[in-house]
Design an enzyme around this catalytic site. Sequence first.
Site, PDB file in Angstrom:
ATOM      1  N   SER A 137       1.798  11.080   9.517  1.00 47.12           N
ATOM      2  CA  SER A 137       2.753  11.847  10.186  1.00 47.12           C
ATOM      3  C   SER A 137       2.314  13.193  10.283  1.00 47.12           C
ATOM      4  O   SER A 137       1.541  13.776   9.619  1.00 47.12           O
ATOM      5  CB  SER A 137       4.034  12.006   9.268  1.00 47.12           C
ATOM      6  OG  SER A 137       5.000  12.628   9.545  1.00 47.12           O
ATOM      7  N   TYR A 150       7.552  14.139   0.767  1.00 45.94           N
ATOM      8  CA  TYR A 150       6.973  12.978   1.768  1.00 45.94           C
ATOM      9  C   TYR A 150       5.666  13.637   2.383  1.00 45.94           C
ATOM     10  O   TYR A 150       4.651  12.842   2.814  1.00 45.94           O
ATOM     11  CB  TYR A 150       8.148  12.807   2.812  1.00 45.94           C
ATOM     12  CG  TYR A 150       7.878  12.157   4.231  1.00 45.94           C
ATOM     13  CD1 TYR A 150       7.916  10.657   4.089  1.00 45.94           C
ATOM     14  CD2 TYR A 150       7.899  12.746   5.425  1.00 45.94           C
ATOM     15  CE1 TYR A 150       7.491   9.982   5.170  1.00 45.94           C
ATOM     16  CE2 TYR A 150       7.277  12.073   6.395  1.00 45.94           C
ATOM     17  CZ  TYR A 150       7.299  10.624   6.504  1.00 45.94           C
ATOM     18  OH  TYR A 150       7.313  10.105   7.755  1.00 45.94           O
TER      19      TYR A 150
HETATM   20  N1  LIG Z   1      10.662   8.180  12.565  1.00 43.22           N
HETATM   21  C1  LIG Z   1      10.052   8.938  12.658  1.00 43.22           C
HETATM   22  O1  LIG Z   1      10.530  10.244  13.232  1.00 43.22           O
HETATM   23  C2  LIG Z   1       8.527   9.108  11.917  1.00 43.22           C
HETATM   24  C3  LIG Z   1       7.805  10.258  12.141  1.00 43.22           C
HETATM   25  C4  LIG Z   1       6.280  10.113  11.916  1.00 43.22           C
HETATM   26  C5  LIG Z   1       5.984   9.026  11.166  1.00 43.22           C
HETATM   27  N2  LIG Z   1       6.656   8.101  10.951  1.00 43.22           N
HETATM   28  C6  LIG Z   1       6.132   6.892  10.144  1.00 43.22           C
HETATM   29  O2  LIG Z   1       6.254   5.778  10.834  1.00 43.22           O
HETATM   30  C7  LIG Z   1       6.445   4.573   9.826  1.00 43.22           C
HETATM   31  C8  LIG Z   1       7.410   3.777  10.566  1.00 43.22           C
HETATM   32  O3  LIG Z   1       8.590   4.269  10.260  1.00 43.22           O
HETATM   33  P1  LIG Z   1      10.261   4.075  10.805  1.00 43.22           P
HETATM   34  O4  LIG Z   1      10.531   5.326  11.589  1.00 43.22           O
HETATM   35  O5  LIG Z   1      10.001   2.992  11.812  1.00 43.22           O
HETATM   36  O6  LIG Z   1      11.094   3.986   9.734  1.00 43.22           O
HETATM   37  P2  LIG Z   1      11.489   2.820   8.760  1.00 43.22           P
HETATM   38  O7  LIG Z   1      12.299   1.905   9.322  1.00 43.22           O
HETATM   39  O8  LIG Z   1      12.107   3.512   7.480  1.00 43.22           O
HETATM   40  O9  LIG Z   1      10.109   2.098   8.246  1.00 43.22           O
HETATM   41  C9  LIG Z   1       9.419   2.052   7.043  1.00 43.22           C
HETATM   42  C10 LIG Z   1       8.928   0.738   6.810  1.00 43.22           C
HETATM   43  O10 LIG Z   1       8.202   0.830   5.399  1.00 43.22           O
HETATM   44  C11 LIG Z   1       8.595  -0.189   4.569  1.00 43.22           C
HETATM   45  N3  LIG Z   1       8.214  -0.090   3.423  1.00 43.22           N
HETATM   46  C12 LIG Z   1       8.549   1.054   2.475  1.00 43.22           C
HETATM   47  N4  LIG Z   1       8.157   0.809   1.409  1.00 43.22           N
HETATM   48  C13 LIG Z   1       7.446  -0.364   1.218  1.00 43.22           C
HETATM   49  C14 LIG Z   1       6.667  -1.199   0.314  1.00 43.22           C
HETATM   50  N5  LIG Z   1       6.756  -0.833  -0.974  1.00 43.22           N
HETATM   51  N6  LIG Z   1       6.156  -2.298   0.861  1.00 43.22           N
HETATM   52  C15 LIG Z   1       6.495  -2.912   1.953  1.00 43.22           C
HETATM   53  N7  LIG Z   1       7.008  -2.090   3.037  1.00 43.22           N
HETATM   54  C16 LIG Z   1       7.673  -0.950   2.590  1.00 43.22           C
HETATM   55  C17 LIG Z   1      10.099  -0.277   4.909  1.00 43.22           C
HETATM   56  O11 LIG Z   1      10.408  -1.858   4.667  1.00 43.22           O
HETATM   57  P3  LIG Z   1      11.929  -2.108   3.830  1.00 43.22           P
HETATM   58  O12 LIG Z   1      12.598  -2.377   5.025  1.00 43.22           O
HETATM   59  O13 LIG Z   1      11.406  -3.317   3.247  1.00 43.22           O
HETATM   60  O14 LIG Z   1      12.379  -0.874   3.354  1.00 43.22           O
HETATM   61  C18 LIG Z   1      10.531   0.141   6.259  1.00 43.22           C
HETATM   62  O15 LIG Z   1      10.225  -1.101   7.140  1.00 43.22           O
HETATM   63  C19 LIG Z   1       6.390   5.170   8.670  1.00 43.22           C
HETATM   64  O16 LIG Z   1       5.039   5.286   8.089  1.00 43.22           O
HETATM   65  C20 LIG Z   1       6.936   6.570   8.996  1.00 43.22           C
HETATM   66  O17 LIG Z   1       6.660   7.507   7.782  1.00 43.22           O
HETATM   67  C21 LIG Z   1       8.085   7.950  11.238  1.00 43.22           C
END
Ligand SMILES: NC(=O)c1ccc[n+]([C@@H]2O[C@H](COP(=O)([O-])OP(=O)(O)OC[C@H]3O[C@@H](n4cnc5c(N)ncnc54)[C@H](OP(=O)(O)O)[C@@H]3O)[C@@H](O)[C@H]2O)c1
Lengths: 245, 441
Positions: A137, A150
């Site tokens: 990120s 984070y």
């Molecule tokens: N949205 C944004 O603005 C943004 C910006 C920059 C980077 N990102 C990054 O993009 C990626 C995807 O995020 P998202 O926005 O789609 O949000 P999200 O839906 O919260 O995705 C995070 C995923 O990680 C999984 N996870 C967390 N801990 C885990 C564990 N111990 N073992 C297996 N899975 C685990 C969660 O699974 P569960 O469903 O089981 O909890 C969830 O599906 C993340 O790395 C996030 O940091 C997002």
Amino acid sequence: MTKAPVLILGARSDIGKAIAHKFATLGHPIQLAARAVETLEPEKVDIELRHQIAVTLHEFDALAPGTHESFISELPALPCIAVSAIGFMGDQPVNEKNPAIAIEVMRSNFEGPANILGALANHFVVRGSGTLVGISSVAGERGRATNYIYGSAKAGFTAFLSGLRNRLTKLDVHVVTVLPGFVATQMTEGMDLPARLTAQPSEVADAIALAVEKKQNVIYVRPIWRFIMLIIRNIPEQIFKRMKI
Amino acid sequence: MKVSGWGRYPVLEATVHAPRSEHALREMIKSTPNLIARGNGRSYGDSAINRSATIQLRHFNRMIAFDSKTGQLVAESGVLLADIITAFLPRGWFPIVTPGTKFVTLGGMIAADVHGKNHHKDGSFEKCVDWIEIVDANGEVIRCSRHENVALWEWTIGGMGLTGVILRAAIRLRSVETGWIKQTTIPAQNLVAAMSVFEKSQDATYSVAWIDCLGTGEQLGRSLVMLGEHVKNANLGQKQANAPFDTNTERKLSIPLDFPSWSLNRFSIRAFNALYYWNGLRKPSEQIVDWDSYFYPLDAILGWNRIYGRKGFAQFQCVIPLEQSRAGLTELLEAISKAGAGSFLAVLKKFGKQESLFSFPMDGYTLALDFPINKTTLQLMEHLDGIAISHGGRFYLAKDSRMTAQTLRASDNRSADFATMREDSDLRNAFQSAQSERLDI
Ligand SMILES: NC(=O)c1ccc[n+]([C@@H]2O[C@H](COP(=O)([O-])OP(=O)(O)OC[C@H]3O[C@@H](n4cnc5c(N)ncnc54)[C@H](OP(=O)(O)O)[C@@H]3O)[C@@H](O)[C@H]2O)c1
Ligand SMILES: Cc1cc2nc3c(=O)[nH]c(=O)nc-3n(C[C@H](O)[C@H](O)[C@H](O)COP(=O)(O)OP(=O)(O)OC[C@H]3O[C@@H](n4cnc5c(N)ncnc54)[C@H](O)[C@@H]3O)c2cc1C
């Protein structure tokens, strides 16, 4: 000719799902890995129906590093591309006060994703090919008061990916670091994000597929973020420490 | 947040929820005093807006099953028509009924009981639906079809989301040999000529006309009638026949800013004239076109609704029963050309018969045209309402953003039954849109 599978770690995330659809469109079988993976059965059916490729489901917990080797050996085939969409942001004020949660945030964004990609890297090296994609990120580019727990974990992950790339390039394994700016997902639902700076999950997926194909190293999804982060990284600490950003 | 329909008028402040699971959706419905379902917001006005609770179904976008023998697709209601085509056209399947944009959801098509250019032959969307599952006010999922919970089925199709939230549906697709359409363009000097082309073209699979609203006198209703047929593989050239569904339609253009409102009309009228005079030999011309340009010409211009400027626009769409069509359309076209109020192109289409409790189509002619929103056009549209009503016509709720409750009652005596049914079944408190409040149904 059937293509090799693509593994999505953290497949329940909106970004992870979009990536699965994207690679399925390109004809790859898909391996979806997540906690409580049986809940992804409807996604499996949907992706199979739309794209006429096979989807398999695999139970996976990033915070159980002891299981990662057996997780890999139990996959029906070693993937050609593995993407980590794992992440956990928590809530900064809570993270500040509750060490157990702070540690979970740190481990979920750094230790877990780094460990599984590191393990996969060793298998890819033996095979002599493959691409590892880590979604980190822009929050890791500079620690800010509003989400440094984070962000610091993401910084660790970004550095890990950089080192991994440095190690693996000569071994024909490629590493892509993804630094998305804002993305409209479950993680950011309810936040008031500026539309021009906010990508849709499908844009992240398109950018990743392109980066894999073109062997790009670090991508920001919306190009404007490269510029924004250049500025943010270069603000002198003397000024930065007083800023509300 | 601020929410509007495709016409960007009215813009309302509304609370929008986008539940992610069936459980969350059902709980939300059970615990929310009143709400409305929202698909992809392609209705023009306020049909899919409830100020206190608008329930967006974008996370219900999964396909569930497909039977390649019957062409039956089971899917969640938030699946986009565009995605259905992307997935199934390469396998030889196309929607049986499609509106003029593919960016609509399955739920939105059922709720508005949409029609396509083949209504005279294949009827409205209802014809291709096998069953639906709907969440009622208690959060219970009810399956309904022509054989099961028939009343709910009949009121829901065309019921504009006012009977509950559609969760899943089974629809049938048609098998096609290619992704190409043979289009025949027939110039018609005036309305009477255009109507006679429609009458003579009852066998054509698709038919629709563009009317130049500037025509007056002998030229009133000057139009281009466009007929279409799916092209058979044997009729394609060798190269195309090898990849009959590969129509290569990556055309995207987007409108980034709000345009001054005259631009679209200038543009479209110029296109019309070019075509009309190009067809000036006054004989039908034939062309093979890809499915996307044929069915969804405007989809290529993403965000074209911005071309009307900040204040937004409205669409007037009515249907006039067959016996009165000629007189009614003449009067409508005269009023439009006299007002010169900025709509230069209208779409005309002949519907076939339709029996349903609240759907829009009826045996007759439908006329649709866009107006930028301003005082003059709002007055004009009210005037047009009166003309349509005096010829037994009624209006399409999926396009409406401004009609009054009295207008609806006067145009459609079914609306009173619809309101009574809602009252009797306790639906009136549970499911409401800004439109249903305005129209008092
Ligand atoms: N949205 C944004 O603005 C943004 C910006 C920059 C980077 N990102 C990054 O993009 C990626 C995807 O995020 P998202 O926005 O789609 O949000 P999200 O839906 O919260 O995705 C995070 C995923 O990680 C999984 N996870 C967390 N801990 C885990 C564990 N111990 N073992 C297996 N899975 C685990 C969660 O699974 P569960 O469903 O089981 O909890 C969830 O599906 C993340 O790395 C996030 O940091 C997002
Ligand atoms: C360019 C353009 C061309 C068009 N051409 C045609 C045409 O040729 N023929 C035609 O018939 N229509 C046409 N339309 C209108 C359009 O097809 C309908 O308004 C359709 O309902 C839009 O679908 P949506 O998913 O965007 O629904 P929305 O606009 O979000 O909602 C429309 C209605 O459906 C209800 N609804 C949506 N989802 C559900 C659900 N899951 N459960 C219960 N109710 C639900 C809403 O409450 C609302 O009343 C056109 C629209 C545009 C913008």
